[in-house]
Design a protein around this motif. Structure first.
Motif, PDB file in Angstrom:
ATOM      1  N   GLY A 151     -15.311  -8.695   2.380  1.00 47.89           N
ATOM      2  CA  GLY A 151     -15.077  -7.774   2.985  1.00 47.89           C
ATOM      3  C   GLY A 151     -13.938  -6.583   4.000  1.00 47.89           C
ATOM      4  O   GLY A 151     -14.409  -7.672   4.742  1.00 47.89           O
ATOM      5  N   THR A 191       0.622  -1.066  -0.370  1.00 47.86           N
ATOM      6  CA  THR A 191       0.013  -0.246   0.071  1.00 47.86           C
ATOM      7  C   THR A 191       0.207   1.068   0.241  1.00 47.86           C
ATOM      8  O   THR A 191       0.372   2.514   0.610  1.00 47.86           O
ATOM      9  CB  THR A 191      -0.700   0.021   1.394  1.00 47.86           C
ATOM     10  OG1 THR A 191      -0.424   0.093   2.830  1.00 47.86           O
ATOM     11  CG2 THR A 191      -1.825  -1.060   1.347  1.00 47.86           C
ATOM     12  N   HIS A 210     -11.725  -2.691   2.026  1.00 47.98           N
ATOM     13  CA  HIS A 210     -11.617  -2.898   0.548  1.00 47.98           C
ATOM     14  C   HIS A 210     -13.215  -4.008   0.266  1.00 47.98           C
ATOM     15  O   HIS A 210     -13.357  -4.458   1.011  1.00 47.98           O
ATOM     16  CB  HIS A 210     -10.696  -4.261   0.820  1.00 47.98           C
ATOM     17  CG  HIS A 210     -10.341  -5.386   1.418  1.00 47.98           C
ATOM     18  ND1 HIS A 210     -11.093  -6.288   1.690  1.00 47.98           N
ATOM     19  CD2 HIS A 210      -9.022  -5.783   2.281  1.00 47.98           C
ATOM     20  CE1 HIS A 210     -10.447  -7.586   2.149  1.00 47.98           C
ATOM     21  NE2 HIS A 210      -9.409  -6.625   2.575  1.00 47.98           N
ATOM     22  N   LYS A 211     -13.057  -4.395  -0.579  1.00 45.78           N
ATOM     23  CA  LYS A 211     -14.015  -5.120  -0.848  1.00 45.78           C
ATOM     24  C   LYS A 211     -14.202  -6.663  -0.795  1.00 45.78           C
ATOM     25  O   LYS A 211     -13.108  -6.894  -0.133  1.00 45.78           O
ATOM     26  CB  LYS A 211     -14.806  -5.278  -2.752  1.00 45.78           C
ATOM     27  CG  LYS A 211     -15.273  -3.394  -2.796  1.00 45.78           C
ATOM     28  CD  LYS A 211     -15.019  -3.334  -4.284  1.00 45.78           C
ATOM     29  CE  LYS A 211     -15.373  -1.357  -5.365  1.00 45.78           C
ATOM     30  NZ  LYS A 211     -15.817  -1.802  -6.810  1.00 45.78           N
ATOM     31  N   SER A 218      -8.876   2.911   1.297  1.00 45.21           N
ATOM     32  CA  SER A 218      -9.406   1.877   1.009  1.00 45.21           C
ATOM     33  C   SER A 218      -8.493   1.326  -0.315  1.00 45.21           C
ATOM     34  O   SER A 218      -8.142   2.312  -1.343  1.00 45.21           O
ATOM     35  CB  SER A 218     -10.695   2.498   0.110  1.00 45.21           C
ATOM     36  OG  SER A 218     -11.225   3.397  -1.003  1.00 45.21           O
ATOM     37  N   VAL A 219      -8.682  -0.100  -0.479  1.00 43.22           N
ATOM     38  CA  VAL A 219      -7.840  -0.559  -1.803  1.00 43.22           C
ATOM     39  C   VAL A 219      -8.961  -1.328  -2.607  1.00 43.22           C
ATOM     40  O   VAL A 219      -9.808  -2.081  -2.405  1.00 43.22           O
ATOM     41  CB  VAL A 219      -6.813  -1.470  -1.505  1.00 43.22           C
ATOM     42  CG1 VAL A 219      -6.038  -0.472  -0.435  1.00 43.22           C
ATOM     43  CG2 VAL A 219      -7.231  -2.902  -0.418  1.00 43.22           C
ATOM     44  N   PRO A 220      -8.291  -1.264  -3.706  1.00 46.33           N
ATOM     45  CA  PRO A 220      -8.847  -2.125  -4.752  1.00 46.33           C
ATOM     46  C   PRO A 220      -9.744  -3.531  -4.731  1.00 46.33           C
ATOM     47  O   PRO A 220      -9.999  -4.558  -5.227  1.00 46.33           O
ATOM     48  CB  PRO A 220      -8.691  -1.074  -5.932  1.00 46.33           C
ATOM     49  CG  PRO A 220      -7.229  -1.464  -5.844  1.00 46.33           C
ATOM     50  CD  PRO A 220      -7.606  -0.403  -4.258  1.00 46.33           C
ATOM     51  N   TYR A 221      -8.549  -4.083  -4.103  1.00 47.26           N
ATOM     52  CA  TYR A 221      -8.218  -5.310  -4.480  1.00 47.26           C
ATOM     53  C   TYR A 221      -8.251  -6.129  -2.709  1.00 47.26           C
ATOM     54  O   TYR A 221      -8.602  -5.873  -1.937  1.00 47.26           O
ATOM     55  CB  TYR A 221      -6.954  -5.546  -4.311  1.00 47.26           C
ATOM     56  CG  TYR A 221      -5.627  -5.349  -3.842  1.00 47.26           C
ATOM     57  CD1 TYR A 221      -5.650  -5.887  -2.521  1.00 47.26           C
ATOM     58  CD2 TYR A 221      -5.601  -4.078  -3.814  1.00 47.26           C
ATOM     59  CE1 TYR A 221      -4.363  -4.623  -1.607  1.00 47.26           C
ATOM     60  CE2 TYR A 221      -4.265  -3.880  -2.871  1.00 47.26           C
ATOM     61  CZ  TYR A 221      -3.557  -3.613  -2.397  1.00 47.26           C
ATOM     62  OH  TYR A 221      -2.859  -3.136  -1.390  1.00 47.26           O
ATOM     63  N   ALA A 279      -5.039   1.261   5.291  1.00 49.56           N
ATOM     64  CA  ALA A 279      -6.056   0.868   4.721  1.00 49.56           C
ATOM     65  C   ALA A 279      -6.888   0.496   5.286  1.00 49.56           C
ATOM     66  O   ALA A 279      -6.464  -1.206   5.676  1.00 49.56           O
ATOM     67  CB  ALA A 279      -5.984   0.294   3.070  1.00 49.56           C
ATOM     68  N   PHE A 287     -14.666   5.040  -2.709  1.00 48.22           N
ATOM     69  CA  PHE A 287     -13.861   3.363  -4.021  1.00 48.22           C
ATOM     70  C   PHE A 287     -14.193   3.562  -5.527  1.00 48.22           C
ATOM     71  O   PHE A 287     -14.706   4.595  -6.102  1.00 48.22           O
ATOM     72  CB  PHE A 287     -14.714   2.167  -3.948  1.00 48.22           C
ATOM     73  CG  PHE A 287     -14.094   1.011  -2.232  1.00 48.22           C
ATOM     74  CD1 PHE A 287     -13.191   0.012  -2.069  1.00 48.22           C
ATOM     75  CD2 PHE A 287     -15.348   1.885  -1.200  1.00 48.22           C
ATOM     76  CE1 PHE A 287     -12.946  -0.105  -1.050  1.00 48.22           C
ATOM     77  CE2 PHE A 287     -15.042   0.938   0.150  1.00 48.22           C
ATOM     78  CZ  PHE A 287     -13.738  -0.346  -0.284  1.00 48.22           C
ATOM     79  N   THR A 328      -7.802  -8.996   0.739  1.00 49.33           N
ATOM     80  CA  THR A 328      -6.984  -9.245   1.166  1.00 49.33           C
ATOM     81  C   THR A 328      -7.492 -10.771   2.224  1.00 49.33           C
ATOM     82  O   THR A 328      -9.027 -10.509   2.687  1.00 49.33           O
ATOM     83  CB  THR A 328      -6.083  -8.637   1.737  1.00 49.33           C
ATOM     84  OG1 THR A 328      -7.053  -8.144   2.841  1.00 49.33           O
ATOM     85  CG2 THR A 328      -5.477  -7.145   1.027  1.00 49.33           C
TER      86      THR A 328
END
Length: 390
Positions: free
Chosen positions: A309, A170, A178-179, A333-336, A175, A232, A338
């Motif tokens: 998420g 990151t 995330h989704k 926020s991050v798009p991937y 973060a 997002f 984890t």
């Protein structure tokens, strides 16, 4: 506490970790053996947690007091494949050039694993008031289930941590969201007949087309709903069909059609909503389309992967610690997806924060900059100070 044993630099350890081909389809035991040997030489308590088939394992190490309330540094040992990618040099031999360290997994995320392991002697030398744990997992790139067995043991035979930092790249931003990602295989089973007599069979492809059209409608509805948080990109839950295959000839009613689909949900999405909408369409497609001429067909949907998420927890232990240690004053926020969502689902405050950029992940000639590794070393030093002062 003793610091006897090997003292390795971050680059030394990164080179060793990259040298293990731990693509998700392959065992990771050789890497885990190496890490356990390294920890043994330092006198660090650790536990191996194998998977059900015994071809992969996680390792959970504790430095400091054997008590609850510690901090987990979590990294995965598996990497994505290199097949078909145009690498300049061997992807499993670390190459240093132009201020970068090249190799598969260098940034995603063996760089973070190497930083945590290289800091172990410093963790040992510090008078830690709360433990620092290192968790190295497997299968993050496919299912994010490689941490599940370890999480299940927290508070039983393993200390229950107060916070988790998942070290995905990151750029050391913190973060907190995330989704989710949930993937499915849907198979429509029809009945073959001559295309001139459609009433004698059931057309699997045309029924599947109805279902894919419904996923388009659901996707549009999610776009219209948008992202109330404004955090997002893209600003909505997304729905996607990735593959579709069916039929044998133009003049035969197709017997089978299969498609692979997913949704990536905003943290506030009810994970049951999209499957319920799809199931309702399956019911009408069975009666109105597939079996309009008789009880010829059926539709099966199998969930492949479900990764929860990560929802923001303002003021959580993980957020406060990571912001302090990373020297940041806000979260992103991050798009991937984890492993963070799995920790949070178990009631453990979790954030994602690690060195390097996700833009270099999964690419040929993947790399992490030496500057990012240096920043990661400073992050570890500040973490020690925070855990001494606790």
């Amino acid at each position: 506490m003793s610091t006897a044993g090997p003292r390795a630099t971050t680059l030394d350890l990164l080179a060793r970790l990259v040298a293990f081909d731990t693509e998700s389809s392959k065992p990771n035991l050789a890497l885990i053996d190496y890490v356990c040997g390294y920890l043994d030489a330092l006198g660090v308590a650790h536990v191996r947690i194998p998977n059900a088939t015994g071809d992969k394992a996680a390792v959970f190490a504790t430095i400091g007091p054997q008590i609850d309330g510690g901090i987990v540094l979590s990294g995965h040992t598996d990497v994505v494949p290199v097949t078909g990618q145009a690498w300049t040099t061997d992807p499993f031999t670390l190459r240093i050039a132009d201020g970068r360290a090249y190799g598969r997994g260098a940034v995603d995320m063996k760089g973070f694993c190497a930083l945590a392991l290289a800091a172990v002697p410093d963790f040992l030398a510090a008078d830690l008031a709360r433990p620092i744990h290192i968790l190295l997992s497997y299968d993050e790139e496919t299912t994010c289930l490689g941490v599940a067995d370890t999480i299940a043991r927290f508070g039983t035979d393993l200390p229950r941590p107060a916070a988790v930092i998942v070290g995905e790249p990151t750029d050391l931003e913190v973060a907190d969201a995330h989704k989710s990602i949930v993937t499915y295989f849907t198979t429509v089973h029809g009945h073959e007949a001559h295309s001139a007599k459609p009433m004698l069979g059931a057309n699997a492809v045309m029924a599947a087309a109805d279902l894919v059209s419904e996923l388009n409608r659901i996707a549009d509805a999610m776009i219209a709903r948008g992202d109330a948080s404004g955090r997002f990109d893209p600003p909505a839950t997304t729905v996607h069909v990735g593959t579709i295959s069916g039929g044998t000839a133009r003049n035969i009613l197709p017997k089978v059609c299969t498609f692979h689909w997913e949704f990536r949900g905003l943290p506030d999405l009810d994970m049951a909503e999209i499957p319920a909408l799809f199931a309702a369409k399956v019911a009408t497609t069975l009666t109105d389309r597939l079996n309009r001429y008789g009880d010829y067909g059926r539709i099966e949907t199998v969930e492949e992967v479900a990764v929860p998420g990560l929802a923001p927890e303002p003021g959580s232990e993980a957020e406060r610690l990571a912001l302090r240690v990373a020297g940041r004053n806000h979260t992103i926020s991050v798009p991937y997806a984890t492993e963070a969502g799995r920790f949070q689902a178990a009631g453990i405050p979790t954030v994602v924060c690690g060195p390097g950029s996700i833009d270099q992940a999964h690419q040929p000639d993947e790399y992490i900059t030496l500057a990012a590794l240096e920043a990661g070393e400073a992050f570890m030093a500040r973490l020690i100070a925070a855990c001494v002062a606790s």
